[in-house]
Each structure stands twice: as C-alpha cells, then as structure tokens.
Motif scaffolding. Structure first.
Motif, PDB file in Angstrom:
ATOM      1  N   PRO A 187      13.622 -35.097  24.418  1.00 14.25           N
ATOM      2  CA  PRO A 187      15.083 -35.168  24.361  1.00 14.25           C
ATOM      3  C   PRO A 187      15.612 -35.552  22.980  1.00 14.25           C
ATOM      4  CG  PRO A 187      14.194 -37.055  25.548  1.00 14.25           C
ATOM      5  CD  PRO A 187      13.054 -36.114  25.321  1.00 14.25           C
ATOM      6  N   ASP A 188      14.789 -36.205  22.161  1.00 11.97           N
ATOM      7  CA  ASP A 188      15.247 -36.518  20.808  1.00 11.97           C
ATOM      8  C   ASP A 188      15.502 -35.236  20.014  1.00 11.97           C
ATOM      9  OD1 ASP A 188      15.070 -39.199  21.320  1.00 11.97           O
ATOM     10  OD2 ASP A 188      13.107 -39.448  20.393  1.00 11.97           O
ATOM     11  N   ARG A 189      14.877 -34.158  20.422  1.00  8.52           N
ATOM     12  CA  ARG A 189      15.077 -32.872  19.773  1.00  8.52           C
ATOM     13  C   ARG A 189      16.066 -31.994  20.533  1.00  8.52           C
ATOM     14  NH1 ARG A 189      13.197 -27.733  20.405  1.00  8.52           N
ATOM     15  NH2 ARG A 189      13.091 -26.458  18.495  1.00  8.52           N
ATOM     16  N   ALA A 190      16.112 -32.122  21.871  1.00  3.78           N
ATOM     17  CA  ALA A 190      16.814 -31.111  22.661  1.00  3.78           C
ATOM     18  C   ALA A 190      17.701 -31.660  23.761  1.00  3.78           C
ATOM     19  CB  ALA A 190      15.789 -30.151  23.273  1.00  3.78           C
ATOM     20  N   SER A 204      -0.305 -40.147  21.811  1.00  2.00           N
ATOM     21  CA  SER A 204       0.978 -40.824  21.612  1.00  2.00           C
ATOM     22  C   SER A 204       1.951 -39.862  20.951  1.00  2.00           C
ATOM     23  CB  SER A 204       0.792 -42.057  20.725  1.00  2.00           C
ATOM     24  OG  SER A 204       0.454 -41.659  19.401  1.00  2.00           O
ATOM     25  N   LEU A 205       3.228 -40.214  20.941  1.00  2.00           N
ATOM     26  CA  LEU A 205       4.232 -39.356  20.313  1.00  2.00           C
ATOM     27  C   LEU A 205       3.918 -39.127  18.836  1.00  2.00           C
ATOM     28  CD1 LEU A 205       7.586 -40.702  21.811  1.00  2.00           C
ATOM     29  CD2 LEU A 205       6.324 -38.655  22.472  1.00  2.00           C
ATOM     30  N   GLU A 206       3.355 -40.138  18.186  1.00  2.00           N
ATOM     31  CA  GLU A 206       3.073 -40.023  16.756  1.00  2.00           C
ATOM     32  C   GLU A 206       1.932 -39.051  16.466  1.00  2.00           C
ATOM     33  OE1 GLU A 206       3.376 -42.909  18.444  1.00  2.00           O
ATOM     34  OE2 GLU A 206       5.422 -43.306  17.738  1.00  2.00           O
ATOM     35  N   GLU A 207       1.148 -38.714  17.480  1.00  2.00           N
ATOM     36  CA  GLU A 207      -0.029 -37.860  17.264  1.00  2.00           C
ATOM     37  C   GLU A 207       0.237 -36.380  17.514  1.00  2.00           C
ATOM     38  OE1 GLU A 207      -3.940 -40.256  18.487  1.00  2.00           O
ATOM     39  OE2 GLU A 207      -2.421 -40.310  20.077  1.00  2.00           O
ATOM     40  N   ILE A 208       1.427 -36.035  17.986  1.00  2.00           N
ATOM     41  CA  ILE A 208       1.696 -34.636  18.319  1.00  2.00           C
ATOM     42  C   ILE A 208       2.770 -34.070  17.399  1.00  2.00           C
ATOM     43  CG2 ILE A 208       1.042 -34.968  20.742  1.00  2.00           C
ATOM     44  CD1 ILE A 208       4.042 -34.957  21.420  1.00  2.00           C
ATOM     45  N   PRO A 209       2.803 -32.750  17.224  1.00  4.02           N
ATOM     46  CA  PRO A 209       3.847 -32.135  16.397  1.00  4.02           C
ATOM     47  C   PRO A 209       5.224 -32.342  17.019  1.00  4.02           C
ATOM     48  CG  PRO A 209       2.023 -30.605  16.785  1.00  4.02           C
ATOM     49  CD  PRO A 209       1.814 -31.762  17.699  1.00  4.02           C
ATOM     50  N   TRP A 210       6.233 -32.431  16.157  1.00  5.18           N
ATOM     51  CA  TRP A 210       7.607 -32.595  16.619  1.00  5.18           C
ATOM     52  C   TRP A 210       7.996 -31.394  17.491  1.00  5.18           C
ATOM     53  CZ3 TRP A 210      11.038 -36.071  17.426  1.00  5.18           C
ATOM     54  CH2 TRP A 210      12.396 -35.759  17.509  1.00  5.18           C
ATOM     55  N   GLY A 211       8.495 -31.701  18.670  1.00  7.77           N
ATOM     56  CA  GLY A 211       8.947 -30.637  19.553  1.00  7.77           C
ATOM     57  C   GLY A 211       7.881 -30.044  20.442  1.00  7.77           C
ATOM     58  N   GLN A 212       6.649 -30.540  20.386  1.00  8.52           N
ATOM     59  CA  GLN A 212       5.618 -29.984  21.260  1.00  8.52           C
ATOM     60  C   GLN A 212       5.978 -30.194  22.719  1.00  8.52           C
ATOM     61  OE1 GLN A 212       1.567 -31.083  20.405  1.00  8.52           O
ATOM     62  NE2 GLN A 212       0.816 -30.417  22.403  1.00  8.52           N
ATOM     63  N   ARG A 213       5.778 -29.177  23.516  1.00 10.88           N
ATOM     64  CA  ARG A 213       6.066 -29.265  24.945  1.00 10.88           C
ATOM     65  C   ARG A 213       4.844 -29.713  25.725  1.00 10.88           C
ATOM     66  NH1 ARG A 213       9.348 -23.512  25.445  1.00 10.88           N
ATOM     67  NH2 ARG A 213      11.123 -24.141  24.162  1.00 10.88           N
ATOM     68  N   VAL A 214       5.105 -30.347  26.841  1.00 11.48           N
ATOM     69  CA  VAL A 214       4.033 -30.730  27.757  1.00 11.48           C
ATOM     70  C   VAL A 214       4.004 -29.678  28.854  1.00 11.48           C
ATOM     71  CG1 VAL A 214       3.120 -32.503  29.288  1.00 11.48           C
ATOM     72  CG2 VAL A 214       4.409 -33.169  27.237  1.00 11.48           C
ATOM     73  N   ARG A 215       3.106 -28.747  28.737  1.00  8.92           N
ATOM     74  CA  ARG A 215       3.058 -27.624  29.679  1.00  8.92           C
ATOM     75  C   ARG A 215       2.119 -27.962  30.834  1.00  8.92           C
ATOM     76  NH1 ARG A 215       5.927 -23.468  27.650  1.00  8.92           N
ATOM     77  NH2 ARG A 215       6.202 -23.308  25.390  1.00  8.92           N
ATOM     78  N   HIS A 216       2.605 -28.845  31.692  1.00  3.64           N
ATOM     79  CA  HIS A 216       1.835 -29.254  32.859  1.00  3.64           C
ATOM     80  C   HIS A 216       2.749 -29.218  34.078  1.00  3.64           C
ATOM     81  CE1 HIS A 216      -0.647 -31.553  35.644  1.00  3.64           C
ATOM     82  NE2 HIS A 216      -1.661 -31.384  34.812  1.00  3.64           N
ATOM     83  N   PRO A 217       2.307 -28.613  35.172  1.00  3.34           N
ATOM     84  CA  PRO A 217       3.195 -28.444  36.337  1.00  3.34           C
ATOM     85  C   PRO A 217       3.620 -29.748  36.995  1.00  3.34           C
ATOM     86  CG  PRO A 217       0.944 -27.753  36.857  1.00  3.34           C
ATOM     87  CD  PRO A 217       0.998 -27.959  35.369  1.00  3.34           C
ATOM     88  N   ASP A 218       2.924 -30.851  36.722  1.00  2.00           N
ATOM     89  CA  ASP A 218       3.268 -32.119  37.371  1.00  2.00           C
ATOM     90  C   ASP A 218       4.088 -33.044  36.478  1.00  2.00           C
ATOM     91  OD1 ASP A 218       1.833 -31.346  39.630  1.00  2.00           O
ATOM     92  OD2 ASP A 218      -0.038 -32.204  38.871  1.00  2.00           O
ATOM     93  N   ALA A 219       4.403 -32.617  35.258  1.00  4.31           N
ATOM     94  CA  ALA A 219       5.065 -33.530  34.318  1.00  4.31           C
ATOM     95  C   ALA A 219       6.414 -34.022  34.838  1.00  4.31           C
ATOM     96  CB  ALA A 219       5.228 -32.854  32.966  1.00  4.31           C
ATOM     97  N   MET A 220       7.206 -33.134  35.443  1.00  6.63           N
ATOM     98  CA  MET A 220       8.539 -33.540  35.897  1.00  6.63           C
ATOM     99  C   MET A 220       8.482 -34.505  37.081  1.00  6.63           C
ATOM    100  SD  MET A 220      10.914 -32.315  33.912  1.00  6.63           S
ATOM    101  CE  MET A 220      12.461 -32.197  34.840  1.00  6.63           C
ATOM    102  N   SER A 221       7.310 -34.604  37.732  1.00  6.62           N
ATOM    103  CA  SER A 221       7.175 -35.562  38.842  1.00  6.62           C
ATOM    104  C   SER A 221       7.203 -37.000  38.353  1.00  6.62           C
ATOM    105  CB  SER A 221       5.873 -35.292  39.616  1.00  6.62           C
ATOM    106  OG  SER A 221       4.741 -35.594  38.814  1.00  6.62           O
TER     107      SER A 221
END
Length: 367
Positions: A291-294, A318-335
């Motif tokens: 959400p900090d990006r979108a 952690s957030l610091e280890e991933i590229p800015w804006g990377q998505r979490v493409r996992h079907p259970d993330a919104m749970s």
C-alpha cells in the motif's frame, strides 16, 4: 548529450493505456500541466475501457487504443497521428506493448522512467529519464513527469466528469438512501490473488447493517468469478443488507455511485482509486501489494495493511530484502486480513466523515 526539454510546450503527448486505478492516479499530473501551461494542447493515448471512465475530462484530447486489436490497432493509431508531432511525449506506461506503440509517434523529446523504475527496458525507448525516486507511490511517480518539465504547482486535483445520465443510473439502483459501496473483486487475470473472502466481506456488511442500518451495494464486472462471489456474499447476509449490482453498471455509473456512497471498501483495484479521485472515504484491503506504493493516495491512513505479514509468511523475507513493489503471489495472502481489521477501519472512516461532513451523518442518529 541530453535532449532539451521544451520550456513552453505547445503540444504534450501522454501515453498511458491502463489500468483504471492508474489512469485515476495520473489525472493530477494532467491537471498540474494544465495549470502551468493553460494554452498547451494535451493529447492522451489511452486504453478503450479507461477512456470510458475518463471521457469528457476537460482540456484533454483522447486517442483510444484497443489492445485487443494488437498490431492492426497500432497501425491505425499511427495513421491517425501521422501528421501530429508532440513537443514532448510523456511515456508513462511501463510495458513493451506501449513502448512499441510509442515508436510510431513523432515527438521532439520522449520522457520515461529512470532505469530503476522502468520495466520491460522502457528506458531504451526514451530520450530523457526521470530523476530517481526510490519507494515512490504510483501517483508521485506520475507527478515526477511534471517535476522534470519544471511544473511548480503539484497540488492534487481531479474533477472527473460524471454526466447526468450516470447520476440517473446511480439513483435507479439506490434511491436517496445512504449506503456503503463494496467492490469485492480485483481484475480476474491470472495469479492476481487480490480478492478477500466472501465470509470476510459478509461480516463487514452485517456489521454496517446491524449497527448503522447501512445497506451495502455490491459492484463489479460481469465475469463468472465476480457474479459467483457476489452470490456467496449475498447468501451470507440478512435480507435487505445487500444491493447486488455486480455486472449492472457502466463505469460512469460506478463513479456516480462512488461519489454518493458513505464509504467504499475494496481490494487493490480500480474502485479504491476512483473513490480517492471522487473524495469518497475508502478502506483499501492490501496483502498481496504494497500500500505504500499503491494505496488510495488520500486515504492511506485507513488502509488495512497485511502486506508486511504476507512478505514474511509467504516470501520468507523482510520488506527490506525485496524489490520495491514486489507482489506476493500466493492464493492465501489475503486471508491474513480479518473482518475485525476492516470493521475497525470502517468505523474510523465513518467517525471522521460525521465530524468533517455533517451532511453525511448516518441515519437514525447512529453516528
């Protein structure tokens, strides 16, 4: 040697085809350009669906490209603009399709993203690139184009046109009664994974109905996935708590409905940014995107943010280890989002609206 930027552009080209939320976030940049150079001509090359949302935007000429037409559509657009030369072309779409499309356009200078933000090697197709802006929100990235051109007033303005017919469409669905608006589904493209559960949505609807007497209007496209989601939500709620308009509105009609809603609830998708553009309070549901990006720009404080949890749980980083804006493409993330999270944000929004806009008070003095 850098290509010089025009000090007083007479004709500005904007190349941004999609998507609905992104074109809403781009409008403040167009308004800033208009304030700086009120006599300049602005031509926006835009996608077909996105044009139906923004049609009538004051001071803007639209040239519509339907991506379904592929190369034939590109050639038709090139022919349409064969005699047009832009002083500056703002290449604001980070996609190879758009970059190929840009090759058939005439421009004194082509401006694109800096290398860190440019996807699909977009920087190869431009003469000038933006200054680096790490960890920028999408809306701020668009404003960076105006900054590069020397625009001074970057205050936010939208003024999206909503025709009378759209207001009539909205009134036919809701009458004059207050309501919440919920758009349960994001774009149903492959591996999107932005949709929350029917049970979660239903719990929020029940709370609004039982505590405030507010029905919830469900909106969305007419896909099978969206209709089935709406049916499941409806089945879990009390009679009268849901107005099902999924597949039943135009985009302009949806704008009118959003403008009249007490609040909007939706995942990262077009409607949260449409609500932001219309000044309607909005609770955005975020776990697969940052959400900090979108997030809806003016309502970031009311986002339900489970993105850091999703990064830790499903990417094991952690957030610091991933590229800015990377998505979490996992079907259970919104749970990872709980109904209590959404209800708490909704209550905070309703309290804020009652304090700042008394005309939007809830029925029966239930504020």
């Amino acid at each position: 040697m850098k290509h010089p930027l025009p000090a007083q552009p007479r004709h500005i080209g904007v190349l941004r085809l999609s998507a609905l939320g992104d074109v809403c976030n781009l409008v403040p940049t167009v308004r800033a350009l208009q304030r700086q150079w009120p006599e300049a001509r602005i031509t926006w090359i835009i996608g077909k669906g996105e044009h139906s949302l923004l049609a009538g935007l004051s001071g803007v000429e639209f040239v519509v490209y339907d991506k379904a037409t592929r190369l034939a559509g590109m050639r038709a657009l090139w022919r349409e603009l064969a005699d047009t030369r832009f002083d500056v072309l703002l290449h604001m779409q980070q996609a190879l399709r758009a970059s190929v499309l840009s090759l058939g356009l005439k421009a004194g200078v082509r401006v694109g993203y800096d290398k860190a933000r440019a996807k699909d090697a977009q920087h190869w197709f431009t003469h000038r690139q933006l200054a680096p802006h790490p960890r920028a929100h999408v809306l701020d990235s668009f404003l960076d184009f105006a900054r590069l051109l020397g625009v001074e007033d970057l205050s936010l303005a939208w003024d999206l046109p909503v025709p009378e017919a759209a207001h009539d469409e909205a009134l036919a669905l809701t009458g004059d009664a207050p309501y919440l608006l919920m758009s349960p589904c994001a774009n149903p493209r492959l591996r999107n994974f932005r949709n929350w559960s029917a049970e979660g949505y239903a719990a929020v609807i029940q709370h609004a109905w039982q505590q405030h007497g507010l029905p919830t209007l469900l909106t969305g496209g007419g896909s099978t996935q969206e209709r089935e989601k709406g049916e499941r939500i409806h089945a879990l709620c009390d009679p009268g708590a849901v107005i099902d308009a999924i597949g039943g509105t135009s985009l302009k009609g949806l704008l009118a409905l959003i403008a009249r809603a007490r609040a909007v609830i939706a995942p990262d998708s077009g409607p949260v940014h449409m609500a932001n553009a219309m000044g309607t309070p909005v609770v955005g549901l975020y776990a697969t995107t940052n959400p900090d990006r979108a997030a809806p720009y003016c309502w970031q404080a009311f986002v339900v943010n489970r993105y850091p949890d999703a990064v830790r749980t499903y990417l094991h980083k952690s957030l610091e280890e991933i590229p800015w804006g990377q998505r979490v493409r996992h079907p259970d993330a919104m749970s990872l989002i709980h109904a209590e999270d959404v209800i708490e944000r909704l209550e905070a929004l309703l309290d804020r609206a009652a304090a700042t806009h008394p005309e939007r008070e809830l029925p029966d003095d239930e504020t």
